[in-house]
Design an enzyme around this catalytic site. Structure first.
Site, PDB file in Angstrom:
ATOM      1  N   HIS A   1       0.743  -1.134  -0.162  1.00  0.00           N
ATOM      2  CA  HIS A   1      -0.011  -0.047  -0.045  1.00  0.00           C
ATOM      3  C   HIS A   1       0.776   1.215   0.093  1.00  0.00           C
ATOM      4  CE1 HIS A   1      -2.681  -2.996   1.581  1.00  0.00           C
ATOM      5  NE2 HIS A   1      -3.562  -2.343   0.900  1.00  0.00           N
TER       6      HIS A   1
ATOM      7  N   GLY B   1     -10.294  -3.338   0.680  1.00  0.00           N
ATOM      8  CA  GLY B   1     -11.266  -2.385   0.982  1.00  0.00           C
ATOM      9  C   GLY B   1     -11.220  -2.259   2.689  1.00  0.00           C
TER      10      GLY B   1
ATOM     11  N   SER C   1      -5.123  -7.553   0.660  1.00  0.00           N
ATOM     12  CA  SER C   1      -5.473  -6.366   1.681  1.00  0.00           C
ATOM     13  C   SER C   1      -6.722  -6.920   2.476  1.00  0.00           C
ATOM     14  CB  SER C   1      -6.055  -5.051   1.017  1.00  0.00           C
ATOM     15  OG  SER C   1      -6.078  -4.051   1.833  1.00  0.00           O
TER      16      SER C   1
ATOM     17  N   GLU D   1       1.674 -10.040   6.036  1.00  0.00           N
ATOM     18  CA  GLU D   1       2.102  -9.011   5.199  1.00  0.00           C
ATOM     19  C   GLU D   1       3.386  -9.354   4.421  1.00  0.00           C
ATOM     20  OE1 GLU D   1       3.055  -5.213   3.531  1.00  0.00           O
ATOM     21  OE2 GLU D   1       1.310  -6.022   4.680  1.00  0.00           O
TER      22      GLU D   1
END
Length: 749
Positions: free
Chosen positions: A416, A587, A634, A692
């Site tokens: 991100h 989202g 995400s 991650e």
């Protein structure tokens, strides 16, 4: 963090006469332009004190009282809650104290010009609406402007008064409430009691600077009104403005009252206005006059505003225009008080090398302040940014700079961390258009080989060739588009520039030509997506013999929430459920999604004349499996991790993307380039910090090789169906129990 900076040697223009600031020899120059012998000494830093610190989010909306004594700000104490804090800067220990409780979301404080009230926006209206699609309740129109009388003895400006409020100055003017010389009659003022005195006080306050930093001239500046604050039972004195709750912003104090923007309630997707002509509703600029106790609509279509220092004038943005208007009355277009500011006269010279170097180091500072770890995960971020600094000299275009910034952000090795340049706009906008169909060249003609069916619940997924009156069929040849023959380049080449415009097609079928009118699409991705979902739904129904329902969730925002509910009610009537989160673009709604798919049937409702229903509503009756792949990221990662922790069902497919350190995307560089900072990290039960840069491993790994994709096969979905049916064989789906025996009358046996 809020710090109070104290300077010595800084003269207050409200306390200093003009003669003290100028000499006769330099009357034409400002004090800062005089030579060193006569110049005002530069202010010296006295000390810096921390007066507030927030651990729940960023402090915002700092506001000073008109006399410069009180500082108020909004301090978040959690994701959706914030309180107002106040600091008495005259105090020896000016540490901020809570002004409101923090049970609600309070923001945008603004002192009135007379220093007697504090206005704020707050979400305190608990109005609910029932969901139209599923059993749910939502809170809407929760925000409202509130007013806080700062002293306990200050009357409620919206409530009763022992002597009545009396007529306003405007009313008295209309009734001839002046003496023969044009002055206000003192007898009339005394006859109206305290209310008249308050009106006179408000009028006097209006003539004073609206804030402590007003740009008042040194010759005529006056002392600002003193602000006094009683901290006891503060929140009990909070009263709502008598306006309808909704969505507000830009609360600003002006002379004699306040202005704000009232925003229309709109859906996140815009589907409610599909096919409706005209522009969507726009924000309204409103003014509340404290003396008149009246709401006035000043302007429509306003998206931004700022008030002048004296509170008399506003600069507002309407569309692409910046306009100066009075702060307390509505003006028409021809009114000379309405001044359109000609921004085309502005000139800007930019040295691209200096600008880009500034943006590189602005990005450094923003990232250092916002990155999820203060230690930058062990990286020497300053040294890394310095390593790229010499590259600035060799960049030529904006694209070069953005490419370099992608590399800079990428050095952090964190998801991100984006760079978003301006979207390309064609000039003229001769963009492609689509008919929602596939074509093949046959005998030098372009023939329709497939017409996508569309979905009537998705306004973006309409099928132009299936619109009323068109009647196109597979096998038709498209001969001409708007009178021009379709060449070897194909139908879509002939449609360039036709998006959203009525367009004539000539179709050939069985030797006969048919003229039809269609409206091509600017983008057929939604149409193709709905066709793909329909094909997956049909595959699940076919291979499970109708026993399994199917959901695809494309993202974790409003569009994905809507897509899930297109199928949820039907799918949960089946014995089991296949939840497809492949290609999920993320989202923030994963917790809502997992709440739905993790439900289980706990009870059955037996309404008369209807079939039994599950409790809770739309709970899966039996086995649930998830299908995922490397394109789910995400919140698409998170929905898999959380479903595993909740033991919703097995995960089938390939390892997910691996990016769960989120962003809010609030910062732009000076030329408009957007940059994001990975700020919101997550720890997960069972996964801890491992998602991650790695992703969520499936319970059953099933790849989707290119040859299967080209051949129309879906081994991942097929394995999901197989696993769901196997689970149902071990634990059958919940079914409604039989009715109990009657309590009265004869019983057999």
């Amino acid at each position: 963090m809020v710090r109070l900076v104290t300077l010595r040697g800084l003269e207050d223009p409200a306390k200093t006469s003009a003669s003290a600031l100028r000499t006769d020899a330099a009357a034409a120059a400002t004090a800062w332009e005089q030579d060193a012998e006569h110049a005002i000494p530069a202010p010296q830093l006295d000390h810096v004190r921390e007066v507030g610190r927030s651990s729940g989010g960023e402090v915002r909306h700092l506001a000073w009282s008109p006399d410069g004594r009180w500082l108020v700000w909004a301090e978040p104490n959690s994701w959706q809650l914030s309180r107002l804090m106040v600091s008495d800067t005259d105090d020896q220990e000016p540490t901020g104290r809570a002004l409101t409780s923090g049970k609600y979301q309070d923001s945008e404080p603004a002192f009135s010009a007379d220093g007697r009230h504090l206005a704020l926006l707050s979400l305190r209206t608990f109005e609910t609406v029932y969901d139209d699609m599923v059993f749910d309740l939502g809170f809407v129109n929760a925000e409202r402007p509130f007013l806080l009388p700062l002293e306990r003895t200050t009357p409620d400006p919206f409530g009763p008064h022992p002597d009545g409020w009396g007529p306003t100055e405007e009313d008295k003017d209309a009734k001839g409430g002046t003496d023969g010389k044009g002055a206000k009659s003192t007898e009339a003022a005394s006859a109206t009691g305290p209310s008249a005195a308050q009106a006179v006080s408000a009028q006097a306050a209006a003539a004073q600077p609206a804030t402590s930093h007003s740009a008042a001239g040194a010759d005529d500046a006056t002392r600002p009104p003193a602000t006094r604050l009683d901290l006891e039972s503060v929140e009990s004195r909070l009263v709502p403005f008598p306006v309808t709750s909704g969505y507000y912003s830009h609360l600003t104090a002006v002379t004699g009252g306040f202005v704000w923007l009232r925003h229309p309630q709109q859906g996140a997707l815009g589907s409610a206005r599909a096919g409706v002509e005209g522009d969507a509703p726009t924000p309204t600029l409103e003014h509340w006059g404290l003396a008149e106790r009246k709401l006035t609509v000043l302007a429509e279509g306003v998206t931004d505003l700022a008030a002048s220092g004296d509170g008399e004038t506003l600069v507002i943005r309407q569309g692409e225009q910046w306009v100066q208007v009075p702060a307390a009355r509505k003006v028409e277009d021809e009114d000379p008080a309405r001044i359109v500011i000609d921004t085309s006269r502005m000139r800007l010279n930019v040295d691209p090398v200096k600008e880009r170097r500034g943006m590189l180091w602005d990005n450094y500072r923003i990232m250092a302040q916002q990155y999820w770890r203060a230690d930058m995960d062990g990286m020497n971020w300053h040294a890394m940014t310095s390593w790229y600094d010499p590259v600035i000299e060799r960049l030529v275009t904006d694209d070069d700079f953005q490419d370099m910034m992608w590399e800079v952000q990428g050095e952090l090795g964190t998801s991100h961390a984006y760079v978003q340049g301006k979207v390309y706009q064609a000039d003229p906008p001769m963009l492609p258009a689509y008919l929602g169909a596939d074509f093949a060249q046959q005998d030098a003609r372009w023939v329709i080989t497939r017409i996508l069916p569309g979905d009537s619940s998705d306004p973006d997924a309409r099928s132009p060739l299936l619109a009323p009156g068109v009647g196109a069929e597979v096998g038709d040849a498209v001969l001409r588009v708007d009178g021009r023959a379709v060449g070897s380049e194909g139908v879509e080449a002939a449609l360039i520039g036709a998006a959203g415009k009525p367009t004539e097609l000539v179709l050939l079928r069985d030797g006969a030509e048919h003229r039809v009118a269609v409206t091509p699409l600017a983008d057929d991705s939604a149409l193709r997506y709905q066709a793909w979902v329909a094909s997956r739904r049909e595959l699940v129904a076919e291979l499970s013999d109708g026993r399994l329902g199917y959901l695809h969730i494309p993202d974790m925002v409003s569009s994905g929430w809507a897509q899930m509910h297109r199928d949820l009610r039907e799918a949960t009537t089946k014995e089991g459920l296949v939840v497809d989160v492949r290609y999920n673009s993320g989202g923030h709604t994963s917790q809502l999604v997992t709440d739905r798919i993790a439900r289980r049937v706990l009870s059955w409702d037996f309404p008369r004349h209807e079939r039994p229903g599950t409790y809770p509503s739309f709970a899966p009756r039996g086995a649930v499996v998830l299908v995922t792949n490397q394109e789910a990221g995400s919140d698409g990662d998170i929905v898999n991790a959380v479903s595993r922790a909740l033991e919703v069902g097995p995960i089938i497919g390939t390892r997910t993307w691996g990016g769960v350190i989120g962003i809010d995307g609030r910062y732009d560089l000076v030329d408009g380039t957007g940059v994001t900072q990975p700020k919101y990290a997550s720890w997960f039960e069972g996964e801890e910090w491992a998602i991650e840069n790695y992703g969520v491993e499936p319970d059953i790994e099933v790849p989707l090789p290119p040859n299967a994709w080209e051949g129309g096969q879906d081994p991942q979905l097929e394995r999901g169906i197989t696993e769901a049916l196997a689970l149902l064989s071990q634990k059958p789906a919940a079914v409604a129990p039989p009715m109990p025996a009657p309590r009265f009358g004869r019983r057999d046996g």
